[in-house]
Design an enzyme around this catalytic site. Structure first.
Site, mmCIF file in Angstrom:
data_model
loop_
_atom_site.group_PDB
_atom_site.id
_atom_site.type_symbol
_atom_site.label_atom_id
_atom_site.label_comp_id
_atom_site.label_asym_id
_atom_site.label_seq_id
_atom_site.Cartn_x
_atom_site.Cartn_y
_atom_site.Cartn_z
ATOM 1 N N ASN A 18 -31.597 -3.361 -33.860
ATOM 2 C CA ASN A 18 -32.534 -2.267 -34.125
ATOM 3 C C ASN A 18 -33.797 -2.521 -33.317
ATOM 4 O O ASN A 18 -34.586 -3.395 -33.659
ATOM 5 C CB ASN A 18 -32.831 -2.237 -35.635
ATOM 6 C CG ASN A 18 -33.927 -1.259 -35.993
ATOM 7 O OD1 ASN A 18 -34.320 -0.419 -35.185
ATOM 8 N ND2 ASN A 18 -34.422 -1.366 -37.222
ATOM 9 N N LYS A 20 -36.324 -0.607 -32.985
ATOM 10 C CA LYS A 20 -37.522 0.000 -33.577
ATOM 11 C C LYS A 20 -38.320 0.731 -32.490
ATOM 12 O O LYS A 20 -37.719 1.308 -31.590
ATOM 13 C CB LYS A 20 -38.336 -1.064 -34.317
ATOM 14 C CG LYS A 20 -37.460 -1.867 -35.288
ATOM 15 C CD LYS A 20 -38.239 -2.818 -36.145
ATOM 16 C CE LYS A 20 -37.282 -3.551 -37.073
ATOM 17 N NZ LYS A 20 -37.960 -4.474 -37.977
ATOM 18 N N HIS A 105 -34.357 2.469 -43.686
ATOM 19 C CA HIS A 105 -34.980 1.188 -43.321
ATOM 20 C C HIS A 105 -36.300 1.051 -44.080
ATOM 21 O O HIS A 105 -36.994 2.045 -44.314
ATOM 22 C CB HIS A 105 -35.213 1.138 -41.812
ATOM 23 C CG HIS A 105 -35.632 -0.223 -41.344
ATOM 24 N ND1 HIS A 105 -36.917 -0.691 -41.504
ATOM 25 C CD2 HIS A 105 -34.927 -1.225 -40.782
ATOM 26 C CE1 HIS A 105 -36.979 -1.932 -41.032
ATOM 27 N NE2 HIS A 105 -35.785 -2.280 -40.590
ATOM 28 N N GLU A 107 -39.099 0.164 -43.212
ATOM 29 C CA GLU A 107 -40.271 0.701 -42.502
ATOM 30 C C GLU A 107 -40.351 2.218 -42.658
ATOM 31 O O GLU A 107 -41.449 2.780 -42.672
ATOM 32 C CB GLU A 107 -40.219 0.271 -41.024
ATOM 33 C CG GLU A 107 -40.541 -1.223 -40.898
ATOM 34 C CD GLU A 107 -39.871 -1.932 -39.741
ATOM 35 O OE1 GLU A 107 -39.373 -1.261 -38.812
ATOM 36 O OE2 GLU A 107 -39.830 -3.181 -39.767
ATOM 37 N N GLU A 175 -31.819 -6.047 -46.565
ATOM 38 C CA GLU A 175 -32.950 -6.570 -45.800
ATOM 39 C C GLU A 175 -34.140 -6.787 -46.737
ATOM 40 O O GLU A 175 -34.873 -5.825 -47.040
ATOM 41 C CB GLU A 175 -33.354 -5.586 -44.704
ATOM 42 C CG GLU A 175 -32.249 -5.279 -43.721
ATOM 43 C CD GLU A 175 -32.815 -4.778 -42.396
ATOM 44 O OE1 GLU A 175 -32.565 -5.429 -41.387
ATOM 45 O OE2 GLU A 175 -33.509 -3.750 -42.394
ATOM 46 N N GLY A 181 -39.222 -9.447 -39.755
ATOM 47 C CA GLY A 181 -40.243 -9.756 -38.753
ATOM 48 C C GLY A 181 -41.160 -10.902 -39.125
ATOM 49 O O GLY A 181 -42.168 -11.133 -38.450
ATOM 50 N N SER A 220 -35.239 -11.458 -39.969
ATOM 51 C CA SER A 220 -35.467 -12.716 -39.236
ATOM 52 C C SER A 220 -34.176 -13.442 -38.871
ATOM 53 O O SER A 220 -34.143 -14.679 -38.853
ATOM 54 C CB SER A 220 -36.414 -13.630 -40.016
ATOM 55 O OG SER A 220 -37.688 -13.015 -40.154
HETATM 56 P P1 PGA Z 1 -36.229 -8.625 -37.763
HETATM 57 O O1 PGA Z 1 -35.989 -7.119 -38.254
HETATM 58 O O2 PGA Z 1 -34.894 -9.149 -37.283
HETATM 59 O O3 PGA Z 1 -37.232 -8.502 -36.636
HETATM 60 O O4 PGA Z 1 -36.738 -9.402 -38.922
HETATM 61 C C1 PGA Z 1 -34.838 -6.773 -38.965
HETATM 62 C C2 PGA Z 1 -34.834 -5.304 -39.273
HETATM 63 O O5 PGA Z 1 -35.874 -4.758 -39.626
HETATM 64 O O6 PGA Z 1 -33.780 -4.651 -39.178
#
Ligand code: PGA
Length: 261
Positions: A18, A20, A105, A107, A175, A181, A220
């Site tokens: 992803n 983003k 997601h 976010e 997640e 992140g 992560s």
């Molecule tokens: P990340 O994001 O691997 O940067 O932690 C995962 C995600 O939001 O799908």
């Protein structure tokens, strides 16, 4: 309840990247590098997908064609078409060659106030377009600290996963919001507990379809922790953010499934 162990024996994992709100045209080279890795002759042992920003989708689609690197969108509107300035429909994503769409997601849930009910409608729109919905769920750090993780996951699953969901049209990504992140991950036991809970809940509601549905871990994931995370029971792949931006890093995660290192 379905005999989940037997039903699950033939699940092919999925590793999805992803991107983003990252990536310019210059990033197309990363897709080329991934294609070169995949052309190396060996089956990667999993499905591999990239979900770049909407601006790059059609350029990626031209590059990827019907090859082994699958394309996905990061979000969609609930409607098929209409006066929805700035939005993209699942049908449009299908039209340019996407195979899946991420919905719900964290976010989107936090930045855009998306509720379980809205995520449910988006997942339904993805199904109606003939695509796979990658439905994201996960607890915040405060919810985990209060011991509410499984309650939150249960509520999000019940509220976000449509009744027609099955192994062919849906994937659930667990997640933890605080792991995204941040460089922090839950313990292996915590991931196992969450995924076991999700598996049981889906199997109880959807029978064999729930037992066979792919469950991804996200938050992560990187090459150095992918082996141990992907080895956990009921973890059928990964949803990867930051570590999917560079083909070499992403390949390091995919290699977990090649069984030759
Ligand atoms: P990340 O994001 O691997 O940067 O932690 C995962 C995600 O939001 O799908």
């Amino acid at each position: 309840m379905a005999d989940t162990a037997n039903i699950r024996a033939n699940i092919r994992p999925l590793v999805a990247g992803n991107w983003k709100m990252n990536g310019l045209r210059a990033s197309l080279g990363e897709a080329d590098s991934l294609l070169a890795f995949l052309a190396g002759g060996r089956d990667p042992g999993c499905d591999v997908m990239l979900c770049p920003p909407a601006t790059l989708l059609s350029m990626f689609a031209d590059r990827l064609g019907d090859g082994p690197l699958l394309l996905g969108g990061q979000d969609c509107h609930t409607d098929e078409k209409g006066a929805r300035t700035g939005d993209i429909s699942a049908r449009m994503l299908a039209d340019i060659g996407c195979r899946a769409v991420i919905v719900g997601h964290s976010e989107r849930r936090s930045d855009h106030g998306e509720s379980d009910a809205l995520v449910h409608r988006k997942a339904q729109a993805v199904h109606d377009a003939g695509l796979i919905a990658i439905i994201c769920i996960g607890e915040t750090e405060a919810e985990r600290d209060r011991g509410e993780t499984l309650d939150v996951l249960g509520r999000q699953l019940d509220g976000s996963v449509p009744a027609d969901a099955g192994a062919g049209n849906s994937v659930v990504a667990y997640e933890p919001v605080w792991a995204i992140g941040s460089g922090r991950t839950p313990s292996l036991g915590e991931v196992a507990e969450a995924h076991g809970f999700i598996r049981d809940r889906l199997a109880a509601r959807l029978g064999a379809e729930g037992a066979r549905m792919r469950l991804l871990y996200g938050g992560s994931v990187k090459a150095s922790n992918a082996d141990e995370l992907m080895a956990i029971e009921n973890v059928d792949g990964a949803l990867v953010g930051g570590a999917s931006l560079k083909a070499a890093d992403f390949w390091g995660i995919i290699e977990t499934y090649r069984g030759d290192r």
